[in-house]
Design a protein around this motif. Sequence first.
Motif, PDB file in Angstrom:
ATOM      1  N   SER A 118       0.711  -1.193  -0.136  1.00 32.46           N
ATOM      2  CA  SER A 118      -0.036   0.171   0.109  1.00 32.46           C
ATOM      3  C   SER A 118       0.909   1.239   0.031  1.00 32.46           C
ATOM      4  CB  SER A 118      -0.960   0.102   1.195  1.00 32.46           C
ATOM      5  OG  SER A 118      -1.661   1.226   1.329  1.00 32.46           O
ATOM      6  N   HIS A 165       3.343   3.028  -5.795  1.00 31.80           N
ATOM      7  CA  HIS A 165       2.655   3.165  -7.227  1.00 31.80           C
ATOM      8  C   HIS A 165       3.732   3.000  -8.122  1.00 31.80           C
ATOM      9  CE1 HIS A 165      -0.744   5.339  -5.284  1.00 31.80           C
ATOM     10  NE2 HIS A 165       0.278   6.060  -4.734  1.00 31.80           N
ATOM     11  N   THR A 224       5.055   2.556 -12.631  1.00 30.68           N
ATOM     12  CA  THR A 224       4.615   2.931 -14.123  1.00 30.68           C
ATOM     13  C   THR A 224       5.709   1.915 -14.747  1.00 30.68           C
ATOM     14  OG1 THR A 224       4.371   5.429 -13.288  1.00 30.68           O
ATOM     15  CG2 THR A 224       4.777   4.642 -15.579  1.00 30.68           C
ATOM     16  N   LEU A 234       9.072   2.386  -9.533  1.00 36.36           N
ATOM     17  CA  LEU A 234       8.171   2.212  -8.549  1.00 36.36           C
ATOM     18  C   LEU A 234       8.382   3.742  -7.486  1.00 36.36           C
ATOM     19  CD1 LEU A 234       8.763  -1.440  -7.117  1.00 36.36           C
ATOM     20  CD2 LEU A 234       7.220  -0.467  -8.915  1.00 36.36           C
ATOM     21  N   ARG A 238       6.727   6.233  -4.107  1.00 35.06           N
ATOM     22  CA  ARG A 238       5.804   6.712  -2.980  1.00 35.06           C
ATOM     23  C   ARG A 238       4.545   7.661  -3.560  1.00 35.06           C
ATOM     24  NH1 ARG A 238      10.424   6.729  -0.442  1.00 35.06           N
ATOM     25  NH2 ARG A 238      10.372   9.013  -0.305  1.00 35.06           N
ATOM     26  N   THR A 239       3.846   8.001  -2.759  1.00 35.37           N
ATOM     27  CA  THR A 239       2.643   8.789  -3.191  1.00 35.37           C
ATOM     28  C   THR A 239       3.302  10.199  -3.257  1.00 35.37           C
ATOM     29  OG1 THR A 239       0.993   7.548  -2.267  1.00 35.37           O
ATOM     30  CG2 THR A 239       0.610   9.911  -2.757  1.00 35.37           C
TER      31      THR A 239
END
Length: 286
Positions: free
Chosen positions: A154, A157, A159, A265, A267-268
């Motif tokens: 969790s 994110h 791409t 990868l 983090r927000t």
Amino acid sequence: MELRQLAYFEAVVRCGGFTRAADDLHVAQPAISAQVRRLESELGVALLARTTRRVALTEAGELFLVRARRVLAELAAARDEAAQVADVVRGSVAVGTTGVLGGYDLPATLAGFARRHPGVTLSLRTGLVDALTDDLSAGAVDLVLGPVHPDLPSGIHATALAEDRLVLVTPSGRAGGDLATFADEPFVCLPVGSGLRAVLEGLAGRLGVDLPVRFEASTPDGVRELVAAGLGVALLAASAVERPGAPVAVHDLVPRTAHPPFGVLRRTALSPAARALHAWLVGGRA
């Protein structure tokens, strides 16, 4: 003479009157009129011929307008340049990378970023994807480059940047075949905690066979070298064996099996420097 006097005078001419100039600049009309009169007084010459209906440039006003607009244009350019300097990205970015880069030219990409953002310091660390993902969650690294697996923690994110596929790698001269035919043969793989190890174990489970890992290496190149030495067979990303290395035989899996795509990868929340590097990586400026 003040710069605002030049700006007010130019606006009166451009807008065709004091009232319209006041609306355009969001300044009270008496203030504009007073500043233009003061400008004319300082110059000792009338710049505008005023009537009840409109204002018009005098001959001196026409000459002065050219110079005034040039000064105002230079001022606008100076402000833009100052803003660009203020927006220079500075800071440091820690990047984690795995041994699987999907054919992505990471050195060239980072070199291009360094030229564009000389105020950013980059540091690299290599490792297995599970450990690097933990580092990312803990804030020890800002970005991770490697295979993108579906079960991300969790707050992380991904791409995708490049697709890849799995291939079977055997010693030179060895025939390929269905993966199940290699059951019980020694396999060479990356350690537990790597994405490749998880892929191999997942395939073995779906096939209902044992694909025992007898030898481990810390990098895909190391896996390839052990296979070339005859110690076993291996699954690898196609991109890992397309570059020069130890001689091995490469076989397509049947059915064709995708390798997790290579990607980045994050983090927000990212620092400005990390956000700039992420944009550069995703933009594909290799």
